[in-house]
Design a protein around this motif. Structure first.
Motif, mmCIF file in Angstrom:
data_model
loop_
_atom_site.group_PDB
_atom_site.id
_atom_site.type_symbol
_atom_site.label_atom_id
_atom_site.label_comp_id
_atom_site.label_asym_id
_atom_site.label_seq_id
_atom_site.Cartn_x
_atom_site.Cartn_y
_atom_site.Cartn_z
ATOM 1 N N SER A 42 0.824 -1.204 0.000
ATOM 2 C CA SER A 42 0.000 0.000 0.000
ATOM 3 C C SER A 42 0.855 1.250 0.000
ATOM 4 C CB SER A 42 -0.920 0.002 1.232
ATOM 5 O OG SER A 42 -1.594 1.241 1.346
ATOM 6 N N GLY A 43 0.418 2.242 -0.775
ATOM 7 C CA GLY A 43 1.148 3.503 -0.808
ATOM 8 C C GLY A 43 1.007 4.299 0.473
ATOM 9 N N TYR A 44 0.023 3.929 1.291
ATOM 10 C CA TYR A 44 -0.172 4.577 2.590
ATOM 11 C C TYR A 44 0.095 3.518 3.655
ATOM 12 C CZ TYR A 44 -2.153 7.901 5.938
ATOM 13 O OH TYR A 44 -2.319 8.800 6.967
ATOM 14 N N PHE A 71 -8.285 -7.691 -2.041
ATOM 15 C CA PHE A 71 -6.900 -7.333 -2.312
ATOM 16 C C PHE A 71 -6.807 -5.853 -2.673
ATOM 17 C CE2 PHE A 71 -7.936 -11.612 -3.912
ATOM 18 C CZ PHE A 71 -7.365 -12.339 -2.864
ATOM 19 N N PRO A 72 -6.498 -4.997 -1.689
ATOM 20 C CA PRO A 72 -6.439 -3.557 -1.955
ATOM 21 C C PRO A 72 -5.351 -3.209 -2.965
ATOM 22 C CG PRO A 72 -5.554 -4.090 0.221
ATOM 23 C CD PRO A 72 -6.185 -5.334 -0.295
ATOM 24 N N ARG A 73 -5.666 -2.243 -3.800
ATOM 25 C CA ARG A 73 -4.653 -1.728 -4.717
ATOM 26 C C ARG A 73 -3.718 -0.780 -3.960
ATOM 27 N NH1 ARG A 73 -8.455 -0.461 -10.100
ATOM 28 N NH2 ARG A 73 -9.084 -2.658 -10.446
ATOM 29 N N LYS A 74 -2.632 -0.456 -4.589
ATOM 30 C CA LYS A 74 -1.625 0.363 -3.922
ATOM 31 C C LYS A 74 -2.187 1.697 -3.460
ATOM 32 C CE LYS A 74 3.112 2.048 -4.406
ATOM 33 N NZ LYS A 74 4.323 2.071 -5.258
ATOM 34 N N ASP A 75 -3.140 2.262 -4.221
ATOM 35 C CA ASP A 75 -3.645 3.590 -3.897
ATOM 36 C C ASP A 75 -5.026 3.573 -3.241
ATOM 37 O OD1 ASP A 75 -5.196 2.811 -6.038
ATOM 38 O OD2 ASP A 75 -4.779 4.580 -7.275
ATOM 39 N N THR A 76 -5.582 2.391 -2.929
ATOM 40 C CA THR A 76 -6.950 2.316 -2.407
ATOM 41 C C THR A 76 -7.107 3.101 -1.119
ATOM 42 O OG1 THR A 76 -7.210 0.102 -3.366
ATOM 43 C CG2 THR A 76 -8.821 0.788 -1.713
ATOM 44 N N LEU A 77 -6.231 2.847 -0.167
ATOM 45 C CA LEU A 77 -6.349 3.501 1.138
ATOM 46 C C LEU A 77 -6.112 4.997 1.027
ATOM 47 C CD1 LEU A 77 -6.772 3.367 4.153
ATOM 48 C CD2 LEU A 77 -4.376 2.677 4.421
ATOM 49 N N GLU A 78 -5.137 5.385 0.256
ATOM 50 C CA GLU A 78 -4.839 6.809 0.080
ATOM 51 C C GLU A 78 -6.035 7.558 -0.502
ATOM 52 O OE1 GLU A 78 -1.248 9.561 -1.816
ATOM 53 O OE2 GLU A 78 -1.412 7.440 -2.338
ATOM 54 N N LYS A 79 -6.709 6.925 -1.475
ATOM 55 C CA LYS A 79 -7.862 7.577 -2.103
ATOM 56 C C LYS A 79 -9.070 7.624 -1.170
ATOM 57 C CE LYS A 79 -6.641 7.068 -6.943
ATOM 58 N NZ LYS A 79 -7.024 6.572 -8.290
ATOM 59 N N LEU A 80 -9.199 6.639 -0.298
ATOM 60 C CA LEU A 80 -10.263 6.703 0.704
ATOM 61 C C LEU A 80 -9.988 7.839 1.688
ATOM 62 C CD1 LEU A 80 -10.832 2.925 1.555
ATOM 63 C CD2 LEU A 80 -12.412 4.427 0.343
ATOM 64 N N LEU A 81 -8.777 7.912 2.180
ATOM 65 C CA LEU A 81 -8.433 8.916 3.187
ATOM 66 C C LEU A 81 -8.476 10.341 2.634
ATOM 67 C CD1 LEU A 81 -5.536 7.100 5.066
ATOM 68 C CD2 LEU A 81 -7.781 7.710 5.995
ATOM 69 N N ALA A 82 -8.453 10.482 1.329
ATOM 70 C CA ALA A 82 -8.558 11.818 0.738
ATOM 71 C C ALA A 82 -9.899 12.463 1.075
ATOM 72 C CB ALA A 82 -8.371 11.734 -0.772
ATOM 73 N N HIS A 83 -10.865 11.639 1.500
ATOM 74 C CA HIS A 83 -12.211 12.141 1.808
ATOM 75 C C HIS A 83 -12.523 12.036 3.301
ATOM 76 C CE1 HIS A 83 -13.045 12.279 -2.519
ATOM 77 N NE2 HIS A 83 -12.445 11.106 -2.584
#
Length: 319
Positions: free
Chosen positions: A29-31, A101-113
């Motif tokens: 994960s990127g985050y 299976f989360p993508r690398k940017d899934t968590l980062e894009k959720l946390l953007a909101h």
């Protein structure tokens, strides 16, 4: 805003292969995750050894071995309680079936909101890895009488807003604020399996905002059922699907009239299942077994009896 402490919580049962893929995806994960809680639902010795080995590879994995199979509902309840008691500084719980299976940017894009006023949880779109299309049916509203789940849109193209309010979601990636967990409680382990994710996310959306984030996507296994005819060793699933729907209506009915209407609709479906069990050639040789599952679902659901009332292990002898 500074670093958000996100703890991924998952449940595994004789599925160490999927868990390995999940942990690898989470690690990339990127985050960075603050922690990962793995609740092992009394997997067989072979899988238990493998799960322990996988957990030992990661410094931030907390492994819980449950004494018996408590179903997905019981496993998630145990995982949430572990976070509350042992990682209280966490800001979020990221709820994850082990075949997600989360993508690398899934968590980062959720946390953007994360700053949406009144928001309690954020959910990503779910992409079926095998069929290569969105599993849009996991993102739902509920009918007025609570008897039916209503898909939020026909396809992802129909989602016109960046964040769409929903009422319920599968346990495939919803990100829940810890403050919300402290307020509304943990998943209801007494449901054992089926509908526990709907019950919990609906519990969230009744008090807080639950949003589907269009640009956040998570991978998920597509489950193939072959001919679509249920096998006798899976008849217990019919029990929990119907029993838990009765319990959902009983708990959250908007009015006595709506509750009665919803209950009658689900009763009609269960009675239809009994009729099919007794008459369909597909169930020859196991008619009484399936009919008894529906009858027990009716009795327990109408009387409000929850818990592990049927053990899947008792059905393993049927072919």
């Amino acid at each position: 805003m500074g670093y958000e402490k996100v703890v991924l919580t998952t449940v595994t049962y004789n599925s160490s292969g999927y868990l390995e893929r999940l942990l690898a995806a989470a690690e990339s994960s990127g985050y960075p995750l603050y922690g990962i809680v793995v609740a092992d639902n009394a997997s067989s010795p072979e899988h238990a050894v493998r799960v322990k080995e996988l957990a030992a590879r990661h410094d931030n994995v907390h492994y819980i071995r449950l004494a018996e199979n408590t179903g997905g509902a019981g496993g998630f309840e145990a995982g949430f309680r572990y976070v509350l008691e042992n990682i209280p500084e966490a800001d979020w719980i990221w709820v994850m079936d082990d075949d997600a299976f989360p993508r690398k940017d899934t968590l980062e894009k959720l946390l953007a909101h994360r700053d949406i006023p009144g928001m309690g949880a954020l959910a990503p779109l779910i992409f079926g890895n095998e069929l290569q299309k969105m599993q849009i049916y996991h993102h739902k509203k509920l009918s007025r009488c609570l008897d039916t789940d209503i898909t939020i849109a026909g396809s992802e193209e129909d989602l016109t807003e960046e964040c769409t309010p929903i009422e319920a979601n599968a346990f495939v990636g919803p990100l829940v604020k810890m403050s919300v967990v402290r307020d509304i409680g943990v998943p209801d382990g007494s449901l054992f399996i089926y509908g526990d994710d709907t019950e919990y996310t609906y519990r969230i959306s009744r008090k807080y905002g639950l949003y589907l984030v269009k640009d956040a996507v998570i991978g998920h296994r597509d489950v193939f059922t072959g001919s679509g005819v249920r096998r006798p060793n899976e008849f217990w699933k019919d029990y929990y699907k119907f029993r838990n729907r009765f319990l959902l209506i009983r708990k959250y009915r908007r009015s006595a009239k709506d509750g009665l209407t919803g209950t009658l609709i689900v009763m009609k479906r269960a009675l239809g299942g009994i009729k099919a069990a007794l008459m369909s050639p597909a169930f020859r040789g196991h008619r009484a077994l399936l009919a008894s599952c529906y009858l027990k679902a009716l009795g327990d659901g109408l009387c409000g009896r929850s818990g592990k009332r049927l053990d899947p292990a008792d059905f393993s002898k049927y072919k």
